[in-house]
Design a protein around this motif. Sequence first.
Motif, short mmCIF file in Angstrom:
data_model
loop_
_atom_site.label_atom_id
_atom_site.label_comp_id
_atom_site.label_asym_id
_atom_site.label_seq_id
_atom_site.Cartn_x
_atom_site.Cartn_y
_atom_site.Cartn_z
N SER A 51 0.83 -1.21 0.00
CA SER A 51 0.00 0.00 0.00
C SER A 51 0.86 1.25 0.00
N GLY A 52 0.56 2.16 -0.91
CA GLY A 52 1.22 3.45 -0.98
C GLY A 52 2.40 3.52 -1.93
N VAL A 53 3.03 2.39 -2.24
CA VAL A 53 4.22 2.42 -3.08
C VAL A 53 3.87 2.80 -4.52
N ALA A 54 3.00 2.03 -5.16
CA ALA A 54 2.65 2.29 -6.56
C ALA A 54 1.92 3.62 -6.74
N ALA A 55 1.19 4.03 -5.70
CA ALA A 55 0.47 5.31 -5.78
C ALA A 55 1.43 6.49 -5.86
N GLY A 56 2.64 6.30 -5.36
CA GLY A 56 3.63 7.37 -5.38
C GLY A 56 4.54 7.36 -6.59
N LEU A 57 4.28 6.48 -7.54
CA LEU A 57 5.13 6.36 -8.72
C LEU A 57 4.38 6.79 -9.97
N MET A 58 5.04 7.55 -10.80
CA MET A 58 4.45 7.98 -12.07
C MET A 58 5.26 7.38 -13.22
#
Length: 125
Positions: A51-58
């Motif tokens: 949780s939170g890792v992929a959401a912070g990657l563009m």
Amino acid sequence: MTQKLIIVMANTDARNPEELGAPLFQAAVAASMSYEVEVICTGTAAKLLKSGVAAGLMVPCGETRSVYDFIKDAHDAGVKFFCCAPGLDLFGMHKEDLIPECSGVVGAAHFIEQVMSGEYRVLTY
């Protein structure tokens, strides 16, 4: 009989988001074409399911959506995501840390069994 595809994300690394768009996009496309698709994240790619890792990657190149958006799109298309069990230990994660789109934790035997059944095609990233 539904054709099946396993996409193994083993060498894709969250520190290099340019590597992440293609396998996730291809998983979504395959699912939208009525293939049964599993994405198994192992090695450094296991971090993507925390949780939170992929959401912070563009994804680079002007994309306005996060890697997590790509995961959600693929999941909505029918893709099942799995975290390989050693990834939990490797990165000090627990099942409770995983994103809701993750269908569970699997070991090496799951992957080997699926591949050896002859029912699946495999793409590795």
